[in-house]
Enzyme design. Structure first.
Site, PDB file in Angstrom:
ATOM      1  CG  HIS A   1      -0.704   1.571   7.232  1.00  0.00           C
ATOM      2  ND1 HIS A   1       0.226   1.110   8.149  1.00  0.00           N
ATOM      3  CD2 HIS A   1       0.003   2.322   6.344  1.00  0.00           C
ATOM      4  CE1 HIS A   1       1.418   1.579   7.838  1.00  0.00           C
ATOM      5  NE2 HIS A   1       1.329   2.313   6.737  1.00  0.00           N
ATOM      6  CD  GLU A   2      -1.015   2.637   2.722  1.00  0.00           C
ATOM      7  OE1 GLU A   2      -0.499   3.772   2.705  1.00  0.00           O
ATOM      8  OE2 GLU A   2      -0.361   1.603   2.963  1.00  0.00           O
TER       9      GLU A   2
ATOM     10  CD  GLN B   1       3.453   5.849   2.519  1.00  0.00           C
ATOM     11  OE1 GLN B   1       2.487   5.351   1.967  1.00  0.00           O
ATOM     12  NE2 GLN B   1       4.406   5.105   3.065  1.00  0.00           N
TER      13      GLN B   1
ATOM     14  CG  HIS C   1       0.505   7.051   5.324  1.00  0.00           C
ATOM     15  ND1 HIS C   1       1.650   7.476   5.945  1.00  0.00           N
ATOM     16  CD2 HIS C   1       0.668   5.710   5.107  1.00  0.00           C
ATOM     17  CE1 HIS C   1       2.471   6.433   6.109  1.00  0.00           C
ATOM     18  NE2 HIS C   1       1.887   5.351   5.610  1.00  0.00           N
TER      19      HIS C   1
ATOM     20  N   GLY D   1       0.843  -1.201   0.000  1.00  0.00           N
ATOM     21  CA  GLY D   1       0.000   0.000   0.000  1.00  0.00           C
ATOM     22  C   GLY D   1       0.866   1.234   0.000  1.00  0.00           C
TER      23      GLY D   1
ATOM     24  CB  CYS E   1       5.170   2.211   7.218  1.00  0.00           C
ATOM     25  SG  CYS E   1       4.734   3.731   6.357  1.00  0.00           S
ATOM     26  CG  LEU E   2       6.918   1.011   1.151  1.00  0.00           C
ATOM     27  CD1 LEU E   2       6.226   1.311  -0.178  1.00  0.00           C
ATOM     28  CD2 LEU E   2       8.178   0.184   0.913  1.00  0.00           C
TER      29      LEU E   2
HETATM   30  C1  QAP Z   1       1.010  -0.824   5.001  1.00  0.00           C
HETATM   31  O1  QAP Z   1       3.123  -1.222   4.099  1.00  0.00           O
HETATM   32  C2  QAP Z   1       0.678  -2.124   5.688  1.00  0.00           C
HETATM   33  O2  QAP Z   1       9.917  -1.931   6.245  1.00  0.00           O
HETATM   34  C3  QAP Z   1       1.787  -0.987   3.729  1.00  0.00           C
HETATM   35  O3  QAP Z   1      11.801  -2.687   4.471  1.00  0.00           O
HETATM   36  C4  QAP Z   1       1.669  -2.941   6.211  1.00  0.00           C
HETATM   37  O4  QAP Z   1       3.718  -1.843   2.049  1.00  0.00           O
HETATM   38  C5  QAP Z   1      -0.605  -2.507   5.822  1.00  0.00           C
HETATM   39  C6  QAP Z   1       7.802  -2.408   3.320  1.00  0.00           C
HETATM   40  C7  QAP Z   1       1.349  -4.127   6.837  1.00  0.00           C
HETATM   41  C8  QAP Z   1      -0.933  -3.686   6.426  1.00  0.00           C
HETATM   42  C9  QAP Z   1       0.043  -4.516   6.929  1.00  0.00           C
HETATM   43  C10 QAP Z   1       8.194  -2.116   4.608  1.00  0.00           C
HETATM   44  C11 QAP Z   1       8.760  -2.801   2.404  1.00  0.00           C
HETATM   45  C12 QAP Z   1       6.402  -2.282   2.898  1.00  0.00           C
HETATM   46  C13 QAP Z   1       9.532  -2.215   4.979  1.00  0.00           C
HETATM   47  C14 QAP Z   1       4.038  -1.644   3.196  1.00  0.00           C
HETATM   48  C15 QAP Z   1      10.496  -2.601   4.053  1.00  0.00           C
HETATM   49  C16 QAP Z   1      10.097  -2.896   2.765  1.00  0.00           C
HETATM   50  C17 QAP Z   1       5.406  -1.827   3.683  1.00  0.00           C
HETATM   51 CO    CO Z   2       2.675   3.452   5.541  1.00  0.00          CO
END
Ligand code: QAP
Ligand code: CO
Length: 176
Positions: A133-134, A51, A137, A46, A91-92
Site C-alpha cells: 500500500h505504501e 502523503q 503511494h 503506515g 488510508c490516512l
Molecule cells: C495502510 O493505513 C494500510 O481512515 C495504512 O480515520 C491500511 O494507517 C495498510 C487511518 C490497512 C494495510 C491495511 C485511517 C486512521 C489509518 C482512517 C493507515 C482513519 C484513521 C490508516
Molecule cells: Co495510504
C-alpha cells in the site's frame, strides 16, 4: 521533531511519482522522524513520504499492537512476491473510508535504512499489505484506484461532505 500535514484524496499532489533518495543525510533522518511522529499521532500503521508532500522514496510502518516496532524503508523494492490475500484497507489520506483490496500474500523487500545500509526482509499478512500500500503511494497510486470509477466517485463525494461538516463524518467508518 515535528508533525507534518497529510495530503488528502483527491489532492493531485498525491499523484506525484517519488524520486529515489540519493543523500542519506540529516534531512532524511529528520523526515523519517517526523513521519513516525505523524503516523503515531494519527494512529496510522503506515505512512509514505508522498502523503506529507515529500516526493522521495521513503516509507515508515508499525503494524504492532504495542506500537513499538517502527520500520523505515528507503528506496524499497519488492524482489519476490507470492500468493494473494484480500484485506480491508484504509488510508490516512482517505479518512474514514475502508475497502477490500487484493495484494500479494508474501513479499521480500530490499531497501536501505536511513543511515544508507541495505537490508532485505520477508513480510507476510498485514505487514505485506502495508508495505505494498505504501509503495503504491510512492508511485502516485491510492487504494481507491482499485475500486470502480463509480465507487471512487462515491468516496470523493463522501469526503467532500465530511469536510463540509467539519470532518465529523470522517470518524464514522464507511466500508465501500
Ligand atoms: C495502510 O493505513 C494500510 O481512515 C495504512 O480515520 C491500511 O494507517 C495498510 C487511518 C490497512 C494495510 C491495511 C485511517 C486512521 C489509518 C482512517 C493507515 C482513519 C484513521 C490508516
Ligand atoms: Co495510504
Amino acid at each position: 521533531m515535528a508533525l507534518r500535514e497529510i495530503l488528502e484524496f483527491p489532492d493531485p499532489r498525491l499523484r506525484t511519482e517519488a524520486r529515489p533518495v540519493e543523500d542519506f543525510d540529516a534531512s532524511l533522518a529528520e523526515l523519517v522522524e517526523d513521519m513516525f511522529e505523524t503516523m503515531y499521532e494519527e494512529s496510522g500503521i503506515g505512512l509514505a513520504a508522498t502523503q506529507v508532500n515529500v516526493h522521495l522514496r521513503v516509507l515508515v510502518m508499525d503494524t504492532s499492537e504495542e506500537r513499538n516496532r517502527p520500520r523505515a524503508f528507503i528506496n524499497p523494492e519488492i524482489v519476490e512476491s507470492d500468493g494473494t490475500q484480500v484485506y480491508e484497507e484504509g488510508c490516512l489520506s482517505v479518512p474514514g473510508i475502508y475497502a477490500k483490496v487484493e495484494r500479494a500474500e508474501k513479499v521480500r523487500v530490499r531497501a536501505h535504512h536511513p543511515d544508507g545500509s541495505t537490508f532485505e526482509v520477508d513480510l507476510d499478512g498485514l505487514e505485506a499489505v502495508c508495505v505494498q500500500h505504501e509503495m503504491d503511494h510512492l508511485a502516485g497510486k491510492l487504494f481507491v484506484d482499485y475500486l470502480s470509477p463509480l465507487k471512487r466517485q462515491m468516496v470523493r463525494k463522501r469526503l467532500e461532505k465530511a469536510r463540509r461538516q467539519g470532518a465529523v463524518d470522517a470518524r464514522t467508518p464507511t466500508a465501500i
